[in-house]
Design a protein around this motif. Sequence first.
Motif, PDB file in Angstrom:
ATOM      1  N   PHE A 150      11.132   8.371   3.032  1.00  0.00           N
ATOM      2  CA  PHE A 150      11.824   7.477   3.960  1.00  0.00           C
ATOM      3  C   PHE A 150      10.978   7.229   5.194  1.00  0.00           C
ATOM      4  CE2 PHE A 150      14.545   6.974   7.704  1.00  0.00           C
ATOM      5  CZ  PHE A 150      15.116   5.758   7.371  1.00  0.00           C
ATOM      6  N   LEU A 151      10.454   8.333   5.749  1.00  0.00           N
ATOM      7  CA  LEU A 151       9.645   8.214   6.963  1.00  0.00           C
ATOM      8  C   LEU A 151       8.400   7.379   6.679  1.00  0.00           C
ATOM      9  CD1 LEU A 151       9.608   9.233   9.878  1.00  0.00           C
ATOM     10  CD2 LEU A 151       8.062  11.044   9.117  1.00  0.00           C
ATOM     11  N   LYS A 152       7.763   7.708   5.525  1.00  0.00           N
ATOM     12  CA  LYS A 152       6.528   7.011   5.172  1.00  0.00           C
ATOM     13  C   LYS A 152       6.787   5.520   5.003  1.00  0.00           C
ATOM     14  CE  LYS A 152       2.631   7.362   2.056  1.00  0.00           C
ATOM     15  NZ  LYS A 152       2.229   7.739   0.715  1.00  0.00           N
ATOM     16  N   SER A 153       7.873   5.199   4.257  1.00  0.00           N
ATOM     17  CA  SER A 153       8.099   3.783   3.975  1.00  0.00           C
ATOM     18  C   SER A 153       8.474   3.033   5.246  1.00  0.00           C
ATOM     19  CB  SER A 153       9.178   3.607   2.908  1.00  0.00           C
ATOM     20  OG  SER A 153      10.422   3.981   3.430  1.00  0.00           O
ATOM     21  N   SER A 154       9.200   3.711   6.152  1.00  0.00           N
ATOM     22  CA  SER A 154       9.551   2.980   7.371  1.00  0.00           C
ATOM     23  C   SER A 154       8.334   2.794   8.270  1.00  0.00           C
ATOM     24  CB  SER A 154      10.710   3.643   8.120  1.00  0.00           C
ATOM     25  OG  SER A 154      10.572   5.027   8.106  1.00  0.00           O
ATOM     26  N   ILE A 155       7.426   3.773   8.246  1.00  0.00           N
ATOM     27  CA  ILE A 155       6.195   3.589   9.021  1.00  0.00           C
ATOM     28  C   ILE A 155       5.386   2.437   8.448  1.00  0.00           C
ATOM     29  CG2 ILE A 155       3.947   4.623   9.552  1.00  0.00           C
ATOM     30  CD1 ILE A 155       5.398   7.262   9.935  1.00  0.00           C
ATOM     31  N   ILE A 156       5.328   2.376   7.105  1.00  0.00           N
ATOM     32  CA  ILE A 156       4.592   1.269   6.476  1.00  0.00           C
ATOM     33  C   ILE A 156       5.222  -0.058   6.854  1.00  0.00           C
ATOM     34  CG2 ILE A 156       4.095   0.189   4.235  1.00  0.00           C
ATOM     35  CD1 ILE A 156       3.650   2.997   3.130  1.00  0.00           C
ATOM     36  N   LYS A 157       6.568  -0.095   6.871  1.00  0.00           N
ATOM     37  CA  LYS A 157       7.264  -1.341   7.218  1.00  0.00           C
ATOM     38  C   LYS A 157       6.949  -1.770   8.637  1.00  0.00           C
ATOM     39  CE  LYS A 157      11.257  -1.808   4.273  1.00  0.00           C
ATOM     40  NZ  LYS A 157      12.570  -1.242   4.052  1.00  0.00           N
ATOM     41  N   ILE A 158       7.027  -0.796   9.567  1.00  0.00           N
ATOM     42  CA  ILE A 158       6.747  -1.121  10.973  1.00  0.00           C
ATOM     43  C   ILE A 158       5.308  -1.605  11.100  1.00  0.00           C
ATOM     44  CG2 ILE A 158       6.458  -0.105  13.272  1.00  0.00           C
ATOM     45  CD1 ILE A 158       8.774   1.814  12.497  1.00  0.00           C
ATOM     46  N   ASN A 159       4.416  -0.915  10.402  1.00  0.00           N
ATOM     47  CA  ASN A 159       3.007  -1.290  10.411  1.00  0.00           C
ATOM     48  C   ASN A 159       2.812  -2.722   9.927  1.00  0.00           C
ATOM     49  OD1 ASN A 159       0.370  -0.876  10.800  1.00  0.00           O
ATOM     50  ND2 ASN A 159      -0.002   0.181   8.883  1.00  0.00           N
ATOM     51  N   LYS A 160       3.516  -3.049   8.818  1.00  0.00           N
ATOM     52  CA  LYS A 160       3.410  -4.393   8.252  1.00  0.00           C
ATOM     53  C   LYS A 160       3.925  -5.437   9.233  1.00  0.00           C
ATOM     54  CE  LYS A 160       3.373  -4.464   3.248  1.00  0.00           C
ATOM     55  NZ  LYS A 160       4.231  -4.418   2.074  1.00  0.00           N
TER      56      LYS A 160
END
Lengths: 374, 241
Positions: free
Chosen positions: A113-123
């Motif tokens: 969850f943390l990883k995917s949300s960081i990726i989303k914010i990054n994107k």
Amino acid sequence: MASNLTYNLQGDKLSIKFSGELTLYTITTFQKQLQTISFKEVSLIALDLHELAYLDTAAAIFLIKLEEEYNTKSKKTRILCFNEKVLSTLELVKMQKTITNSEIKINDTKGLFLKSSIIKINKFFYGFLLFMEFFGKVSMTQLDYLKSLNNIRYKEIAFELNESAIKAIGIVALTSFLIGVVIAYQSAYQLKLYGANIFIVDMLGISILRELAPLITAIVIAGRSGSAFTAQIGAMKITQELDAMKTMGFDPFTFLVIPRIIALMIAMPLLIFIADIMGIFGGMIVSHIDLGISYELFLDRFREVVDVRHFFIGIIKGPFFAFLIASIGIYRGLIVKNDTQSIGLNTTKSVVESIFAVIVCDALFSIALTNLGI
Amino acid sequence: MSIISVRDIHTQFDEKIVHKGLNLDINEGEIYGILGPSGCGKTTLLREMVLLQEFTHGNITILDKSLSNISQVNAQSLRRDWGVLFQAGALFSSLSIEENIALPLVEYTDLSLAMINEIVKFKINLVGLKSTDSKLYPSQISGGMKKKAGLARALAMDPKLLFLDEPTSGLDPISAREFDALILKLRDMLGLTVVMVSHDLRSIYDTLDRVAIIDEMKIAYEGTLSDVATSSSDFVKIFFK
């Protein structure tokens, strides 16, 4: 050839006999039939395929799964068969199964969850940076443009003016006429209650000139030209026309982007002016019919109470709205990926985002101008 | 003399490594092929050569101009020295065939319209299109014609270098052989240097002088086709067996 399933229970031995053609059309019926058998006292199961004429790969998967399932329930299961074709199909499926089994890697889903949300914010941040890059390029090319009159591509601008202004006059005029009629009709009813008929002129004049005409025009243009820009440029990207332009040394910004932005910035104030006329005209007709205000009286009162600054405020919003609509539409077109779905997605987004941006911009204008006392 | 030299090119998209140190040299006047299994980055390398994509590390030199940190002016002059044919032609869909071919001439030269028309007619004949086709739009012509028209456009400015991305893919065998013959004819007539990405074995044997084979992110083989068997790459063994 029809296929059949018969079973025969003898003490602790169960024999299930398949006959005919076992294919993917018959599996479901057999599955249901098999569920009705009670296995409590059974310890040996034989899957008898001697009378099977044909077995397809789907049915082979079904049989192998069946065998596995029974084995895990600690029943001894065997497949009985002499037909070589059937056996080779079974063998093929088994082999593929061992290959795919060894390939499967189980992804650790914990902490994702943390990883995917960081990726989303990054994107999201990256997308924002890309838009800023686009913005910067537009400004740089615009500056280049202004250096010399020879750089301006009059032909493209004229073409775009025709596409996004002249051809839009009809729909903009009709929409704003109807908005004028509706606003006048609704407020006429309220005003009549107070006997304040003549105030309809003040109301229509200020609301249409200042807010409604620019907004309605912007929304129509966002739906019409904004989406067209995205789809056109997106399709050009998919057919590699943009790449071809770049390798030939034609900068897409000077050829495609800036002419569209400039054309729309010229077109928008003119369209707002037409929307003003048609909106007021619609209101005037309703006032005449519904409230008995003659056209002369309406226009007299209009000149008296509606200040010219309302008109200019409406017009001045035009180029700003146009810039937002055109640049969002074109940016969305340029980031289309190499598939057709992406065109649809980006077109939708371009319209939604440009209407949103227009409304935000309008709100900013409202706040700024009110505070300035204009 | 080498007209293009690729030195230690690394390319990476996000986490996917495409090239890991490519080196190759392309000589003047030869037809050079970039081959390899699908997904090995042939087209990516071609796109890097024509400034459509940036490489992560290394350098490419074309016509004595280095592509890393190239200035706008140099890039523009390079773009006039090469022609590129894309896989599906990439003709501008809003322009007719003759307008497509005339576009670079109109933009970059001060030739009279009559002169431009003459040049366009010549190029249309050169690639084997009929002059009656010249008024048609890209949506009205077949795939093979699109490629020919794209080639005519690439040749409009008489480039020294021609890049072809899978020129015969999607063509029927007869058109494909015609296209090969056309490339050979053009090279001999105009003294072009041709760089192409291809999968078509016939076309590879018929046209190419030298090849580079990319496999597993590196150059598995560079040289003439007759010595290709010396390579130890699995791809080469299967492809040329």
